[in-house]
Scaffold this motif. Structure first.
Motif, short mmCIF file in Angstrom:
data_model
loop_
_atom_site.label_atom_id
_atom_site.label_comp_id
_atom_site.label_asym_id
_atom_site.label_seq_id
_atom_site.Cartn_x
_atom_site.Cartn_y
_atom_site.Cartn_z
N TYR A 1 0.94 -1.09 0.07
CA TYR A 1 0.07 0.11 -0.04
C TYR A 1 0.87 1.24 -0.06
O TYR A 1 0.51 2.14 -0.82
N GLU A 2 1.84 1.23 0.86
CA GLU A 2 2.77 2.44 0.77
C GLU A 2 3.62 2.49 -0.47
O GLU A 2 3.61 3.67 -1.05
N HIS A 3 4.00 1.51 -1.32
CA HIS A 3 4.74 1.68 -2.52
C HIS A 3 3.44 2.35 -3.54
O HIS A 3 3.91 3.15 -4.28
N ALA A 4 2.26 1.92 -3.42
CA ALA A 4 1.08 2.32 -4.46
C ALA A 4 1.01 3.84 -4.00
O ALA A 4 0.83 4.56 -5.06
N ASN B 1 1.59 9.40 6.50
CA ASN B 1 2.06 9.65 7.86
C ASN B 1 1.30 8.71 8.84
O ASN B 1 1.62 8.30 9.84
N GLY B 2 -0.01 8.51 8.38
CA GLY B 2 -0.83 7.39 9.23
C GLY B 2 -0.16 6.17 9.42
O GLY B 2 -0.29 5.40 10.22
N HIS C 1 2.98 5.44 8.92
CA HIS C 1 4.08 5.41 9.53
C HIS C 1 4.01 5.72 11.30
O HIS C 1 4.71 5.53 12.00
N ALA C 2 2.81 6.05 11.54
CA ALA C 2 2.57 6.24 13.06
C ALA C 2 2.40 4.96 13.57
O ALA C 2 2.61 4.75 14.97
N TYR C 3 2.06 3.88 12.98
CA TYR C 3 2.03 2.40 13.37
C TYR C 3 3.24 1.68 13.27
O TYR C 3 3.05 0.46 13.78
N ALA C 4 4.14 2.08 12.46
CA ALA C 4 5.30 1.55 12.34
C ALA C 4 6.36 1.42 13.77
O ALA C 4 6.25 2.11 14.38
#
Length: 65
Positions: free
Chosen positions: A17-20, A59-60, A62-65
């Protein structure tokens, strides 16, 4: 073991999803540049709005990473 597999799958899905989102980010930046060259204010605003949405989504994630 099943929980480990679930976690790994979730991480893989999030990475995809991040890649997309990053591909879409590149596309919107190119669209914004094109709109700026043509002085198309309506398209510039649309691109900026979508870029902000993509930024918020990233940002959302990365907040959970």
């Amino acid at each position: 073991m099943r929980q480990t597999v679930k976690i790994i799958r979730k991480v893989d899905i999030e990475k995809q999803y991040e890649h997309a989102l990053r591909l879409e980010l590149d596309y919107e930046l190119a669209s914004l540049y094109s709109a700026m060259q043509e002085n198309d204010t309506k398209e510039m605003e649309r691109c900026k709005k979508r870029l902000k949405e993509i930024q918020d989504e990233l940002n959302g994630l990365h907040a959970y990473a």
